[in-house]
Scaffold this motif. Structure first.
Motif, mmCIF file in Angstrom:
data_model
loop_
_atom_site.group_PDB
_atom_site.id
_atom_site.type_symbol
_atom_site.label_atom_id
_atom_site.label_comp_id
_atom_site.label_asym_id
_atom_site.label_seq_id
_atom_site.Cartn_x
_atom_site.Cartn_y
_atom_site.Cartn_z
ATOM 1 N N UNK A 1 55.935 24.125 25.652
ATOM 2 C CA UNK A 1 56.657 24.905 24.677
ATOM 3 C C UNK A 1 56.101 24.742 23.262
ATOM 4 N N UNK A 2 55.461 23.618 22.985
ATOM 5 C CA UNK A 2 55.184 23.209 21.609
ATOM 6 C C UNK A 2 54.426 24.188 20.737
ATOM 7 N N UNK A 3 53.558 25.041 21.343
ATOM 8 C CA UNK A 3 52.674 25.849 20.492
ATOM 9 C C UNK A 3 53.231 27.227 20.161
ATOM 10 N N UNK A 4 54.460 27.537 20.553
ATOM 11 C CA UNK A 4 54.890 28.935 20.398
ATOM 12 C C UNK A 4 54.997 29.375 18.942
ATOM 13 N N UNK A 5 55.361 28.492 18.047
ATOM 14 C CA UNK A 5 55.480 28.881 16.634
ATOM 15 C C UNK A 5 54.079 29.060 16.034
ATOM 16 N N UNK A 6 53.221 28.100 16.284
ATOM 17 C CA UNK A 6 51.838 28.172 15.802
ATOM 18 C C UNK A 6 51.135 29.413 16.366
ATOM 19 N N UNK A 7 51.286 29.633 17.679
ATOM 20 C CA UNK A 7 50.610 30.773 18.316
ATOM 21 C C UNK A 7 51.098 32.097 17.734
ATOM 22 N N UNK A 8 52.398 32.187 17.458
ATOM 23 C CA UNK A 8 52.956 33.431 16.899
ATOM 24 C C UNK A 8 52.366 33.700 15.517
ATOM 25 N N UNK A 9 52.232 32.660 14.709
ATOM 26 C CA UNK A 9 51.626 32.840 13.387
ATOM 27 C C UNK A 9 50.129 33.104 13.502
ATOM 28 N N UNK A 10 49.488 32.408 14.447
ATOM 29 C CA UNK A 10 48.034 32.542 14.592
ATOM 30 C C UNK A 10 47.636 33.956 15.011
ATOM 31 N N UNK A 11 48.331 34.546 15.981
ATOM 32 C CA UNK A 11 47.897 35.892 16.412
ATOM 33 C C UNK A 11 48.143 36.933 15.322
ATOM 34 N N UNK A 12 49.185 36.721 14.502
ATOM 35 C CA UNK A 12 49.382 37.674 13.400
ATOM 36 C C UNK A 12 48.309 37.485 12.337
ATOM 37 N N UNK A 13 47.905 36.241 12.115
ATOM 38 C CA UNK A 13 46.796 35.978 11.182
ATOM 39 C C UNK A 13 45.490 36.543 11.747
ATOM 40 N N UNK A 14 45.334 36.480 13.073
ATOM 41 C CA UNK A 14 44.141 37.062 13.703
ATOM 42 C C UNK A 14 44.105 38.566 13.502
ATOM 43 N N UNK A 15 45.240 39.214 13.633
ATOM 44 C CA UNK A 15 45.295 40.665 13.403
ATOM 45 C C UNK A 15 44.897 40.989 11.973
ATOM 46 N N UNK A 16 45.401 40.198 11.029
ATOM 47 C CA UNK A 16 45.021 40.424 9.625
ATOM 48 C C UNK A 16 43.527 40.200 9.426
ATOM 49 N N UNK A 17 42.951 39.275 10.230
ATOM 50 C CA UNK A 17 41.521 38.986 10.125
ATOM 51 C C UNK A 17 40.677 39.982 10.922
ATOM 52 N N UNK A 18 41.326 40.956 11.573
ATOM 53 C CA UNK A 18 40.588 42.018 12.259
ATOM 54 C C UNK A 18 40.413 41.816 13.750
ATOM 55 N N UNK A 19 41.009 40.750 14.324
ATOM 56 C CA UNK A 19 40.888 40.513 15.768
ATOM 57 C C UNK A 19 42.244 40.777 16.430
ATOM 58 N N UNK A 20 42.232 41.513 17.515
ATOM 59 C CA UNK A 20 43.482 41.828 18.201
ATOM 60 C C UNK A 20 43.344 41.378 19.657
ATOM 61 N N UNK A 21 43.776 40.174 19.934
ATOM 62 C CA UNK A 21 43.538 39.584 21.247
ATOM 63 C C UNK A 21 44.793 39.630 22.101
ATOM 64 N N UNK A 22 44.571 39.630 23.432
ATOM 65 C CA UNK A 22 45.740 39.589 24.312
ATOM 66 C C UNK A 22 46.196 38.141 24.493
ATOM 67 N N UNK A 23 47.447 38.015 24.911
ATOM 68 C CA UNK A 23 48.071 36.689 24.987
ATOM 69 C C UNK A 23 48.680 36.416 26.330
ATOM 70 N N UNK A 24 48.655 35.170 26.696
ATOM 71 C CA UNK A 24 49.412 34.724 27.861
ATOM 72 C C UNK A 24 49.993 33.353 27.529
ATOM 73 N N UNK A 25 50.841 32.868 28.414
ATOM 74 C CA UNK A 25 51.582 31.634 28.138
ATOM 75 C C UNK A 25 51.517 30.714 29.356
ATOM 76 N N UNK A 26 51.284 29.443 29.090
ATOM 77 C CA UNK A 26 51.200 28.448 30.156
ATOM 78 C C UNK A 26 52.146 27.313 29.789
#
Ligand code: IMP
Ligand code: MG
Length: 179
Positions: free
Chosen positions: A42-67
């Motif tokens: 569970x631990x990375x869900x907050x970081x991951x949520x911020x990271x993918x939005x920062x990635x979008x701002x940086x021009x990368x739009x990646x798909x996500x999955x959860x383990x």
């Protein structure tokens, strides 16, 4: 009667936000367009949520999955055993994978996850962790992208929990002992 525990800030919300933006810029340049981001729960869900939005701002739009992995239970010491509690859905064969976790300590959790995804045919697995605790490594594993080095103390907040508490704090800190 024990009081409500206080949490002393180690990394403020503003420091974390600034660092996440820098990391996303670096990731967007280094990893290919079809990268699969796997957030280790569970631990990375907050970081991951911020990271993918920062990635979008940086021009990368990646798909996500959860383990969802478990190794800690409610204790502050690693049990040393890692198991899959909830698996990813996507097929990782021939994919570039970025494993995202909150903190790298013994390395047992992430080395288990990396091995699992490579065995399933991932082309390459890199590791991105917000925090790295020095001197605690058991598994031979290095993170490719690290947010902050932290001290050898138990941290909470920004997704990190202590017995399921404190995950929602917008900053990272240590719980002070209550008297
Ligand atoms: P490792 O397998 O020892 O590297 O531990 C990694 C996992 O343990 C992390 O993903 C966290 O869920 C948990 N963990 C390790 N250190 C801390 C901490 O200081 N606070 C909260 N969780 C931690
Ligand atoms: Mg974790």
């Amino acid at each position: 009667m024990p009081g409500r525990p206080t949490v002393t800030v180690r990394f403020s919300a503003a420091e974390i936000a600034a660092r996440v933006d820098v990391m996303a810029g670096e990731l967007a340049v280094k990893l290919p367009a079809d990268t699969l981001v796997v957030s280790v729960l569970k631990g990375s869900f907050v970081f991951a949520a911020d990271l993918i939005r920062a990635l979008s701002r940086a021009g990368a739009d990646w798909s996500m999955d959860f383990l969802t992995l478990s190794s800690y239970g409610t204790k502050t010491e690693s049990s040393g055993r890692v198991k899959v509690v909830r698996d990813i859905v996507d097929d990782v064969r021939q994919r570039e994978v970025l494993l995202v976790d909150d903190i790298l300590e013994s390395g047992l959790t992430l080395s288990f996850a990396k091995k699992l995804l490579l065995e399933r045919g991932a082309k390459h697995v890199s590791i991105c962790t917000l925090l790295e605790k020095p001197g605690k490594r058991i598994a031979q594993l290095d993170a490719d992208f690290v947010g902050f080095q932290c001290g050898d103390e138990f941290l909470v907040g920004y997704g990190l929990d202590w017995a399921h508490r404190f995950r929602g704090l917008p900053y990272i800190g240590v719980v002070e002992k209550t008297s």
